[in-house]
Design an enzyme around this catalytic site. Structure first.
Site, PDB file in Angstrom:
ATOM      1  N   GLU A  33       1.351  -0.816   0.122  1.00  0.00           N
ATOM      2  CA  GLU A  33      -0.146   0.137  -0.182  1.00  0.00           C
ATOM      3  C   GLU A  33       0.440   1.125  -0.261  1.00  0.00           C
ATOM      4  O   GLU A  33       0.755   1.916   1.317  1.00  0.00           O
ATOM      5  CB  GLU A  33      -0.703   0.095   1.183  1.00  0.00           C
ATOM      6  CG  GLU A  33      -2.060   0.741   1.546  1.00  0.00           C
ATOM      7  CD  GLU A  33      -3.027   0.818   2.135  1.00  0.00           C
ATOM      8  OE1 GLU A  33      -4.340   1.765   2.287  1.00  0.00           O
ATOM      9  OE2 GLU A  33      -3.012  -0.048   2.826  1.00  0.00           O
ATOM     10  N   LYS A 164      -2.782 -13.977  19.640  1.00  0.00           N
ATOM     11  CA  LYS A 164      -2.549 -13.426  18.217  1.00  0.00           C
ATOM     12  C   LYS A 164      -4.558 -13.693  17.811  1.00  0.00           C
ATOM     13  O   LYS A 164      -4.691 -14.355  17.025  1.00  0.00           O
ATOM     14  CB  LYS A 164      -2.219 -14.690  17.051  1.00  0.00           C
ATOM     15  CG  LYS A 164      -0.392 -14.535  17.211  1.00  0.00           C
ATOM     16  CD  LYS A 164      -0.425 -14.940  15.980  1.00  0.00           C
ATOM     17  CE  LYS A 164       1.804 -15.391  16.572  1.00  0.00           C
ATOM     18  NZ  LYS A 164       2.212 -16.970  16.127  1.00  0.00           N
ATOM     19  N   ASP A 240       6.951 -11.744  14.389  1.00  0.00           N
ATOM     20  CA  ASP A 240       5.684 -12.583  13.564  1.00  0.00           C
ATOM     21  C   ASP A 240       4.690 -11.147  13.480  1.00  0.00           C
ATOM     22  O   ASP A 240       3.920 -10.958  14.237  1.00  0.00           O
ATOM     23  CB  ASP A 240       5.479 -13.410  14.924  1.00  0.00           C
ATOM     24  CG  ASP A 240       4.353 -14.587  14.577  1.00  0.00           C
ATOM     25  OD1 ASP A 240       3.999 -13.877  13.324  1.00  0.00           O
ATOM     26  OD2 ASP A 240       4.374 -15.114  15.382  1.00  0.00           O
ATOM     27  N   HIS A 335      -5.270   9.071  -2.251  1.00  0.00           N
ATOM     28  CA  HIS A 335      -4.641   7.129  -2.868  1.00  0.00           C
ATOM     29  C   HIS A 335      -4.930   7.656  -4.279  1.00  0.00           C
ATOM     30  O   HIS A 335      -3.570   6.871  -5.113  1.00  0.00           O
ATOM     31  CB  HIS A 335      -5.694   5.827  -2.217  1.00  0.00           C
ATOM     32  CG  HIS A 335      -5.238   5.787  -1.215  1.00  0.00           C
ATOM     33  ND1 HIS A 335      -4.950   5.003  -0.777  1.00  0.00           N
ATOM     34  CD2 HIS A 335      -6.016   6.146  -0.080  1.00  0.00           C
ATOM     35  CE1 HIS A 335      -5.079   4.465   0.427  1.00  0.00           C
ATOM     36  NE2 HIS A 335      -5.192   4.679   1.047  1.00  0.00           N
TER      37      HIS A 335
END
Length: 346
Positions: A33, A164, A240, A335
């Site tokens: 992005e 997580k 991670d 964008h």
């Protein structure tokens, strides 16, 4: 390893820092992005126009693993929970005997019926600590089962950790590095650099991040896009990446002070480390060196520095996005312009 997946990476900044980290520091952002780079760059530019820049405070650090035991009945589980927490010094010695870096600092328990969940919190030096706490938990389980024959092994991980997953327990009891980044931006800079005002940014933060997140059912999370900055810097520094799940649980706060903007990002669950799995890659080693996270410091200090830099990076991107969203059409226009420019240059 059978191959590599290249991710475009750009160094953005520098960001001006004060508090627990002092100086100016550029940061690597690995992302597809591409508009994220100039967006974070705008926040970084604002930080350099403020004398103290972004003030960072590392509040706490710990990594957790929750083990699961089964008991014949609830009364037995409750009695064992009380006995285990009372023996924390003895259990801390078990951890120290197995690791030079791990240090048991806290034990929390939950009993559900005849199930006993024991959540161990440890200091893990400069490592994020996933494997370190699991190894420690194995030794702790063995010691507990030896002292409590009435208990049986349930699981090395009982999800009370919580790893997580978006949960409340991590924000309440802590997991990873807890960091607050804040900046006080003069009104003139808000207008010139962000094309907005403190009042408009404060109003949007309340309506979008606080109210909007609440009606969406967000869990200890009131922010616009922490995950974007976290993933980009996690990938660039060998973290991670799945830990952005809990890492992105944080709160953006904004307040107007005599026309100036007080803006802060609180991130209680940053899982980062400067040693361990993923840190041996040359590109990661280079990034950590350039971030000043390979210095000869006391155990944990390099990881705390990284956590502080990550939090400041999150603030830069969060500030820039919220400011853009105070102006109708600016976000999409930016964008389209930036992505077309990237494609043209590819």
């Amino acid at each position: 390893m059978t191959g590599e997946t290249p991710i475009p990476t750009s160094w953005v900044g520098p960001i001006r820092l004060s508090g627990d980290v002092v100086g100016e520091q550029s940061v690597p952002l690995a992302t597809y992005e591409s508009p994220l780079w100039p967006s974070v760059g705008r926040g970084a530019r604002v930080s350099r126009l403020v004398e103290d820049g972004i003030r960072v405070s590392v509040v706490d650090e710990r990594m957790t693993r929750s083990t699961l035991f089964t008991a014949p009945d609830a009364a037995t589980a409750v009695a064992a929970a009380r006995a285990i927490t009372a023996r924390i010094d003895e259990l801390a010695a078990v951890v120290s005997a197995r690791s030079r870096h791990a240090q048991l600092i806290d034990i929390d328990t939950e009993v559900v019926g005849h199930l006993l969940f024991v959540r161990f919190a440890l200091r893990t030096g400069d490592a994020s600590g996933h494997n370190m706490v699991t190894l420690a938990a194995e030794g702790l389980m063995a010691a507990i089962l030896a002292n409590h024959p009435e208990l049986e092994y349930g699981s090395i991980s009982g999800n009370f950790c919580s790893d997580k997953k978006a949960t409340a327990v991590n924000g309440i009891l802590g997991r990873g590095r807890s960091v607050i980044a804040e900046i006080l931006i003069p009104a003139a800079i808000v207008e010139d650099q962000l094309r907005s005002t403190a009042a408009r940014i404060v109003a949007l933060n309340t309506r979008k991040n606080l109210v909007g997140s609440t009606i969406a059912g967000a869990l200890r999370s009131s922010n616009a896009h922490y995950a974007n900055m976290l993933l980009a810097i996690y990938l660039a520094t060998g973290q991670d990446a799945a830990n952005i799940v809990e890492g992105s649980q944080g709160i953006t706060y904004a307040e107007e002070r005599d026309g100036d903007l007080l803006f802060s990002c609180t991130l209680p669950n940053l899982i980062v480390g400067t040693v361990g799995n993923g840190k041996d890659l040359p590109v990661v080693e280079d990034a950590l060196q350039r971030l000043g996270c390979r210095e000869d410091r006391e155990p944990g200090a390099n990881a705390r520095r990284l956590a502080a830099i990550v939090a400041a990076t999150v603030l830069c991107g969060e500030l820039s996005l919220l400011a853009a969203q105070t102006n109708q059409g600016e976000l999409m226009q930016s964008h389209l312009l930036l992505e077309r420019r990237t494609e043209a240059g590819a």
